[in-house]
Design a protein around this motif. Sequence first.
Motif, PDB file in Angstrom:
ATOM      1  N   GLU A 198       3.251  12.325  -7.463  1.00 56.77           N
ATOM      2  CA  GLU A 198       4.173  11.847  -6.435  1.00 56.77           C
ATOM      3  C   GLU A 198       5.582  12.401  -6.599  1.00 56.77           C
ATOM      4  OE1 GLU A 198       4.062   7.629  -5.965  1.00 56.77           O
ATOM      5  OE2 GLU A 198       1.880   7.536  -6.038  1.00 56.77           O
ATOM      6  N   GLU A 214      -9.408   9.556  -5.554  1.00 54.53           N
ATOM      7  CA  GLU A 214      -8.362   8.535  -5.500  1.00 54.53           C
ATOM      8  C   GLU A 214      -7.640   8.499  -4.152  1.00 54.53           C
ATOM      9  OE1 GLU A 214      -5.703   8.685  -8.859  1.00 54.53           O
ATOM     10  OE2 GLU A 214      -7.274   9.495 -10.156  1.00 54.53           O
ATOM     11  N   TRP A 215      -7.701   9.612  -3.417  1.00 54.09           N
ATOM     12  CA  TRP A 215      -6.978   9.707  -2.152  1.00 54.09           C
ATOM     13  C   TRP A 215      -7.871  10.315  -1.086  1.00 54.09           C
ATOM     14  CZ3 TRP A 215      -2.201   7.570  -1.827  1.00 54.09           C
ATOM     15  CH2 TRP A 215      -1.506   7.357  -3.023  1.00 54.09           C
ATOM     16  N   VAL A 219      -7.403  12.499   2.194  1.00 56.76           N
ATOM     17  CA  VAL A 219      -6.375  13.367   2.763  1.00 56.76           C
ATOM     18  C   VAL A 219      -6.797  13.785   4.168  1.00 56.76           C
ATOM     19  CG1 VAL A 219      -5.039  15.475   2.449  1.00 56.76           C
ATOM     20  CG2 VAL A 219      -5.808  14.179   0.448  1.00 56.76           C
ATOM     21  N   ILE A 226       1.238   5.202   0.651  1.00 61.35           N
ATOM     22  CA  ILE A 226       0.663   6.391   1.273  1.00 61.35           C
ATOM     23  C   ILE A 226       1.510   7.592   0.881  1.00 61.35           C
ATOM     24  CG2 ILE A 226      -0.226   5.053   3.204  1.00 61.35           C
ATOM     25  CD1 ILE A 226       2.042   6.472   4.902  1.00 61.35           C
ATOM     26  N   ARG A 261       0.851  -1.186   0.000  1.00 58.41           N
ATOM     27  CA  ARG A 261       0.000   0.000   0.000  1.00 58.41           C
ATOM     28  C   ARG A 261       0.886   1.235   0.000  1.00 58.41           C
ATOM     29  NH1 ARG A 261      -5.460  -0.383   1.350  1.00 58.41           N
ATOM     30  NH2 ARG A 261      -6.195  -2.307   0.394  1.00 58.41           N
ATOM     31  N   ALA A 306      -2.093  11.192   3.073  1.00 57.60           N
ATOM     32  CA  ALA A 306      -3.047  10.760   2.059  1.00 57.60           C
ATOM     33  C   ALA A 306      -2.987   9.243   1.960  1.00 57.60           C
ATOM     34  CB  ALA A 306      -2.731  11.393   0.708  1.00 57.60           C
ATOM     35  N   ILE A 307      -4.143   8.602   2.076  1.00 58.06           N
ATOM     36  CA  ILE A 307      -4.200   7.154   1.935  1.00 58.06           C
ATOM     37  C   ILE A 307      -5.054   6.822   0.707  1.00 58.06           C
ATOM     38  CG2 ILE A 307      -3.901   6.782   4.395  1.00 58.06           C
ATOM     39  CD1 ILE A 307      -6.831   6.189   4.637  1.00 58.06           C
ATOM     40  N   PRO A 308      -4.719   5.740  -0.007  1.00 56.28           N
ATOM     41  CA  PRO A 308      -5.419   5.430  -1.252  1.00 56.28           C
ATOM     42  C   PRO A 308      -6.854   4.987  -0.992  1.00 56.28           C
ATOM     43  CG  PRO A 308      -3.932   3.645  -0.668  1.00 56.28           C
ATOM     44  CD  PRO A 308      -3.673   4.746   0.317  1.00 56.28           C
TER      45      PRO A 308
END
Length: 223
Positions: A130, A83-84, A86, A44, A42, A56-58
């Motif tokens: 990213e 998508e994220w 936050v 982050i 995963r 931010a996590i997916p």
Amino acid sequence: MKRIFRRLLAAVLLVAFAVAAGTFIPRPLLAPSRAAEETGQRRILVLSNPIHTDIAIPLSKDTRAAFAFLGRAGVPVTDPRAEWLVIGWGGRAFYLETPTWGDLKPLPVFRALTIDRSVMHVDVAGGIDENHPTVMPFDLGATEFQRLSDFIQTSFVRQADEVAVVPDAAYGDSDRFFEAHGYFNAFAGCNTWTAAALRAAGLRTGLWNPLPQTLTLSLKLFN
């Protein structure tokens, strides 16, 4: 005047030393053992600006389900364009009353420098670059990711099994503020919360990271 100057200089040097030590002394001192499954499980993101950091996590099927309580509070976690997720923690007065630098007021600054109640701020985002200098990606194993999720979820104050929404508080249509556990001050602020969350996920930070710059530097040094 000389005595005042010497005391002021000593205070500045003491703060500088504390910030430096907090950056270059790792926490924990020894690197924790990471799960063998960690690579690529995963991703982050740690998002930073000059004074604040967010995590931010997916958003996937399982994380949308895990954070469905935010959807019931008005955060569009099920929106396919999101998508994220936050998430950040901070001082109530400064967070709520300063959406932009143009909104800066003396009282929220004073509360931030002394002590204030805390809130969580949650929003969703589409694609995030990213490679942007304010973005730091990290890959977590399933166990580490779950620990991060648990840390974040337990930061919310709950009432009758639902998170406590701060009424009429948002920057836009998709974000919300929530009551949070803990008190905010200049020594234990938003960036120290981010650091604690990342340590729960098995990452190493500096001993004390009150600034985004010291937190991101320590993350680069120790991970």
